[in-house]
Write a protein that holds these residues in place. Structure first.
Motif, PDB file in Angstrom:
ATOM      1  N   UNK A  69       0.830  -1.189   0.000  1.00 32.09           N
ATOM      2  CA  UNK A  69       0.000   0.000   0.000  1.00 32.09           C
ATOM      3  C   UNK A  69       0.870   1.247   0.000  1.00 32.09           C
ATOM      4  N   UNK A  70       0.593   2.139  -0.921  1.00 36.50           N
ATOM      5  CA  UNK A  70       1.367   3.373  -0.991  1.00 36.50           C
ATOM      6  C   UNK A  70       2.473   3.314  -2.011  1.00 36.50           C
ATOM      7  N   UNK A  71       2.861   2.103  -2.432  1.00 36.38           N
ATOM      8  CA  UNK A  71       3.873   1.970  -3.477  1.00 36.38           C
ATOM      9  C   UNK A  71       5.224   2.547  -3.128  1.00 36.38           C
ATOM     10  N   UNK A 187       3.514   2.267  10.444  1.00 37.77           N
ATOM     11  CA  UNK A 187       2.083   2.137  10.228  1.00 37.77           C
ATOM     12  C   UNK A 187       1.649   0.684  10.403  1.00 37.77           C
ATOM     13  N   UNK A 188       0.363   0.492  10.642  1.00 37.05           N
ATOM     14  CA  UNK A 188      -0.145  -0.842  10.963  1.00 37.05           C
ATOM     15  C   UNK A 188       0.066  -1.822   9.806  1.00 37.05           C
ATOM     16  N   UNK A 195       6.710  -6.232  15.791  1.00 37.64           N
ATOM     17  CA  UNK A 195       7.689  -5.406  16.492  1.00 37.64           C
ATOM     18  C   UNK A 195       7.099  -4.814  17.774  1.00 37.64           C
ATOM     19  N   UNK A 196       5.874  -4.297  17.680  1.00 36.21           N
ATOM     20  CA  UNK A 196       5.243  -3.683  18.850  1.00 36.21           C
ATOM     21  C   UNK A 196       5.009  -4.724  19.940  1.00 36.21           C
ATOM     22  N   UNK A 197       4.563  -5.898  19.541  1.00 35.40           N
ATOM     23  CA  UNK A 197       4.351  -6.972  20.510  1.00 35.40           C
ATOM     24  C   UNK A 197       5.652  -7.320  21.225  1.00 35.40           C
ATOM     25  N   UNK A 198       6.736  -7.399  20.459  1.00 39.36           N
ATOM     26  CA  UNK A 198       8.032  -7.715  21.058  1.00 39.36           C
ATOM     27  C   UNK A 198       8.503  -6.598  21.982  1.00 39.36           C
TER      28      UNK A 198
END
Length: 352
Positions: A69-71, A187-188, A195-198
């Motif tokens: 998404x976003x290319x 971004x999600x 990464x956030x979970x870690x």
């Protein structure tokens, strides 16, 4: 371009003999084969790609689907290194790569249709919207495929070990004396969630609390947003002593924001990136980061895909991980912690 006819004249043999030698046929001697092949090399002969394709039923081309998404993926220095390593490794084994899209001229087509149109022998799928029906159609086809950084049932995947990477980076920062660590993540997406979970898991294991205002959503390739979020963190009543960024590129924006506030790195605030791009070594001070093996990743992907293409029988599906390592740099300051600030480490309870 040198032709088979010219090689035949040079060696004093027939064109049929040259053809047999180049195709390793068994009805001519090894000495003759050797002499003809050496002559072909001297003369600068390259076999016709069209002829080779007709003979082998392969195009010796590999498609790369790189359409997140976003290319923006190809503008990311780190992931462009992965693709370059993939390209070099594929070329060493006689393959060329081409990028897949949904349009050829004015003609619209699905990703699978483009693969059929180009006759690619296999596909590298990287950073796409995996819920896209056209991506699913391609992944469920009979074309040999390897997937980068995503697990898809029935396909060989090669992933970076984000869980261990974040853990190693945060642990290093903690060992440098930091307890107030903020995280600006990307971004999600699947990678961000890993990464956030870690991050939260590692902070908990170290006995460190994470105020809600210390975790902010940025963008991997938006250093302007990284700068804005850095200012928000530094404006808190109790600001962090170290800020971790989603990648080295966004860390550049954060560093700029720090300097605009007339603060010093790492004397006033420490910063750390992720990826280990060469540019990180040119930062001043040299950026502390988690270096991912982009070259090794590209080579593994290319070789695993070509092994699938060339093997006469289906190969087993594999899930491979590529490890990273912390590059200490000089952007994280060593802080002194009083003995009373550290209690019962073995029970994972630390007061900072």
């Amino acid at each position: 371009m040198v032709s088979i006819k010219e090689i035949a004249k040079y060696c004093g043999v027939s064109t049929a003999t040259v053809s047999k030698a180049m195709n390793d046929k068994s009805d001519i001697g090894e000495e003759t084969k050797k002499r003809i092949r050496e002559a072909a090399e001297v003369l600068g002969y390259f076999p016709s790609a069209t002829a080779r394709a007709l003979r082998t039923k392969k195009s010796y081309s590999i498609g790369v689907l790189f359409a997140e998404k976003g290319g923006k993926a190809l503008t990311d220095e780190f992931f462009s290194h992965v693709v370059n390593a993939f390209k070099v490794a594929a070329e060493k084994r006689g393959y060329e790569i081409l990028f897949l899209n949904k349009e050829v001229g004015d003609q619209g087509m699905t990703y699978l249709e483009h693969c059929r149109y180009r006759g690619v022998d296999g596909v590298l799928v990287a950073y796409v919207q995996y819920q896209d029906p056209e991506v699913i159609e391609l992944l469920q086809s009979d074309i040999p495929i390897v997937v980068l950084d995503h697990i898809f049932e029935g396909k060989t995947s090669v992933c970076f070990d984000y869980d261990q990477g974040i853990k190693d980076l945060i642990t290093y920062i903690y060992e440098m004396g930091h307890c107030k660590i903020a995280y600006i993540h990307g971004e999600d997406c699947t990678i961000t969630r890993k990464r956030v979970e870690s991050f939260y898991k590692t902070m908990a294991e170290l006995g460190l609390s994470v105020p809600d205002e210390y975790v902010k959503e940025g963008e991997y390739l938006n250093y302007h947003k990284a700068a804005r979020l850095t200012n928000e963190l530094l404006s808190l009543a109790d600001p962090p002593t170290c800020i971790v960024y989603p990648n080295d590129f966004s860390a550049l924006g954060g560093i700029g924001a720090v300097y605009e506030r007339k603060l010093s790195i790492p004397q006033d605030v420490s910063v750390a990136g992720y990826d280990g791009i060469p540019l990180a070594k040119a930062f001043s001070p040299e950026l502390t980061t988690l270096e991912q093996d982009s070259w090794g990743m590209g080579e593994i992907l290319a070789n695993k895909l070509i092994d699938q293409i060339e093997c006469a029988v289906p190969l087993p599906v594999e899930l491979l991980t590529v490890q990273g390592k912390v590059l200490p740099g000089k952007s994280v300051k060593r802080l002194k912690r009083l003995e009373n600030d550290i209690k019962n480490i073995d029970n994972k309870l630390t007061i900072c």
